[in-house]
Write a protein that holds these residues in place. Structure first.
Motif, PDB file in Angstrom:
ATOM      1  N   GLU A   1      -1.611  -4.912   6.438  1.00  9.51           N
ATOM      2  CA  GLU A   1      -1.641  -3.444   6.523  1.00  9.51           C
ATOM      3  C   GLU A   1      -2.919  -2.890   5.899  1.00  9.51           C
ATOM      4  O   GLU A   1      -3.419  -3.445   4.913  1.00  9.51           O
ATOM      5  N   ILE A   2      -3.378  -1.785   6.468  1.00  8.46           N
ATOM      6  CA  ILE A   2      -4.531  -1.045   5.913  1.00  8.46           C
ATOM      7  C   ILE A   2      -4.165   0.436   5.927  1.00  8.46           C
ATOM      8  O   ILE A   2      -3.500   0.904   6.866  1.00  8.46           O
ATOM      9  N   HIS A   3      -4.578   1.165   4.911  1.00  2.62           N
ATOM     10  CA  HIS A   3      -4.335   2.614   4.893  1.00  2.62           C
ATOM     11  C   HIS A   3      -4.997   3.278   6.111  1.00  2.62           C
ATOM     12  O   HIS A   3      -6.182   3.033   6.396  1.00  2.62           O
ATOM     13  N   THR A   4      -4.235   4.123   6.765  1.00  2.00           N
ATOM     14  CA  THR A   4      -4.695   4.792   7.986  1.00  2.00           C
ATOM     15  C   THR A   4      -5.994   5.576   7.754  1.00  2.00           C
ATOM     16  O   THR A   4      -6.861   5.620   8.630  1.00  2.00           O
ATOM     17  N   ASP A   5      -6.107   6.190   6.573  1.00  2.00           N
ATOM     18  CA  ASP A   5      -7.297   7.032   6.327  1.00  2.00           C
ATOM     19  C   ASP A   5      -8.465   6.263   5.707  1.00  2.00           C
ATOM     20  O   ASP A   5      -9.468   6.857   5.317  1.00  2.00           O
ATOM     21  N   ALA A   6      -8.350   4.925   5.641  1.00  4.38           N
ATOM     22  CA  ALA A   6      -9.402   4.145   4.966  1.00  4.38           C
ATOM     23  C   ALA A   6     -10.571   3.811   5.887  1.00  4.38           C
ATOM     24  O   ALA A   6     -11.665   3.489   5.424  1.00  4.38           O
ATOM     25  N   ILE A   7     -10.312   3.848   7.201  1.00  5.51           N
ATOM     26  CA  ILE A   7     -11.355   3.508   8.178  1.00  5.51           C
ATOM     27  C   ILE A   7     -11.416   4.620   9.224  1.00  5.51           C
ATOM     28  O   ILE A   7     -10.374   5.072   9.713  1.00  5.51           O
TER      29      ILE A   7
ATOM     30  N   LEU B   1       0.845  -1.194   0.000  1.00  5.91           N
ATOM     31  CA  LEU B   1       0.000   0.000   0.000  1.00  5.91           C
ATOM     32  C   LEU B   1       0.882   1.246   0.000  1.00  5.91           C
ATOM     33  O   LEU B   1       1.841   1.336   0.780  1.00  5.91           O
ATOM     34  N   PRO B   2       0.569   2.235  -0.856  1.00 10.19           N
ATOM     35  CA  PRO B   2       1.486   3.354  -1.076  1.00 10.19           C
ATOM     36  C   PRO B   2       1.443   4.473  -0.032  1.00 10.19           C
ATOM     37  O   PRO B   2       2.423   5.197   0.122  1.00 10.19           O
ATOM     38  N   SER B   3       0.322   4.620   0.673  1.00  6.25           N
ATOM     39  CA  SER B   3       0.219   5.745   1.609  1.00  6.25           C
ATOM     40  C   SER B   3       0.461   5.238   3.034  1.00  6.25           C
ATOM     41  O   SER B   3       0.839   4.087   3.227  1.00  6.25           O
ATOM     42  N   GLU B   4       0.192   6.095   4.022  1.00  2.00           N
ATOM     43  CA  GLU B   4       0.483   5.721   5.420  1.00  2.00           C
ATOM     44  C   GLU B   4      -0.422   4.561   5.850  1.00  2.00           C
ATOM     45  O   GLU B   4      -1.626   4.563   5.559  1.00  2.00           O
ATOM     46  N   THR B   5       0.176   3.583   6.544  1.00  2.00           N
ATOM     47  CA  THR B   5      -0.600   2.402   6.947  1.00  2.00           C
ATOM     48  C   THR B   5      -0.502   2.121   8.443  1.00  2.00           C
ATOM     49  O   THR B   5       0.411   2.605   9.117  1.00  2.00           O
ATOM     50  N   VAL B   6      -1.438   1.313   8.922  1.00  4.05           N
ATOM     51  CA  VAL B   6      -1.358   0.699  10.248  1.00  4.05           C
ATOM     52  C   VAL B   6      -1.240  -0.799  10.001  1.00  4.05           C
ATOM     53  O   VAL B   6      -1.897  -1.338   9.107  1.00  4.05           O
ATOM     54  N   ALA B   7      -0.374  -1.466  10.784  1.00  2.00           N
ATOM     55  CA  ALA B   7      -0.085  -2.883  10.521  1.00  2.00           C
ATOM     56  C   ALA B   7      -0.269  -3.736  11.766  1.00  2.00           C
ATOM     57  O   ALA B   7      -0.277  -3.234  12.899  1.00  2.00           O
TER      58      ALA B   7
END
Ligand code: AMP
Length: 173
Positions: free
Chosen positions: A105-111, A86-92
């Motif tokens: 990992e999921i993009h921080t701003d996705a949820i 994933l290209p942007s900031e993530t939480v893992a």
């Protein structure tokens, strides 16, 4: 819902990717338009009356079912991916494999905090992947409504690892 049609369209490949594993190959289901459609309908019927903001699909076969379901339910679709994709900031969240570790990992701003989430994958085995995905969703403030799998390998007790979150599945082995 024609469960047998779905079940019969899944190919069992013994000893893949290593001896002793019965690999459930869904590529044969994807080539059977009726079985693929029945599968999406079965997921839809199970969740059409729930309030769901986001479907999180788990890399990579989870994406195949999560995307059409998100369109049908009219909610957002978010990718849970393996590290470095994933290209942007993530939480893992890391999880244990038989040998070593992996991570989701999921993009921080996705949820956003309070989003109601349905987590979707093709198959639940030990539950490690799904559990790690759930942990990332929780870190981001999401509320997991349920997990949903096309196939559950019941004897591996992955559903117990995911408790108390409900686990929906279409086919059990
Ligand atoms: P686990 O973390 O053990 O629940 O493993 C789940 C992930 O591994 C899912 O994304 C599945 O696609 C894949 N997987 C595990 N076991 C099998 C199997 N027997 N057949 C097909 N896919 C499997």
């Amino acid at each position: 819902m024609d469960i047998d049609k779905i079940k019969n369209s899944i190919r069992n490949v013994p000893d893949f990717p290593k001896p002793g594993i019965q690999f459930k190959d869904i590529t044969t289901l994807l080539q059977d338009q009726d079985a693929f459609k029945e599968t999406i309908e079965a997921f839809y019927d199970a969740f059409k009356d729930e309030k769901i903001d986001v479907i999180v699909g788990i890399e990579s076969r989870g994406f195949i079912f999560a995307a059409p379901l998100a369109l049908k339910l009219g909610c957002r679709f978010v990718l849970a991916r393996k590290p470095g994709k994933l290209p942007s900031e993530t939480v893992a969240e890391e999880y244990e494999l038989e040998y070593g570790t992996d991570a989701i990992e999921i993009h921080t701003d996705a949820i956003s905090k309070g989003d109601r989430i349905l987590i979707v994958d093709d198959l639940l085995a030990t539950g490690g992947t799904a559990k790690a995905t759930g942990s990332v969703v929780n870190k981001l403030g999401g509320e997991i409504v349920s997990y949903a799998f096309l196939i559950i390998l019941k004897f591996l007790k992955g559903d117990e690892l995911l408790k108390p979150v409900p686990v929906f599945s279409i086919i059990e082995y």
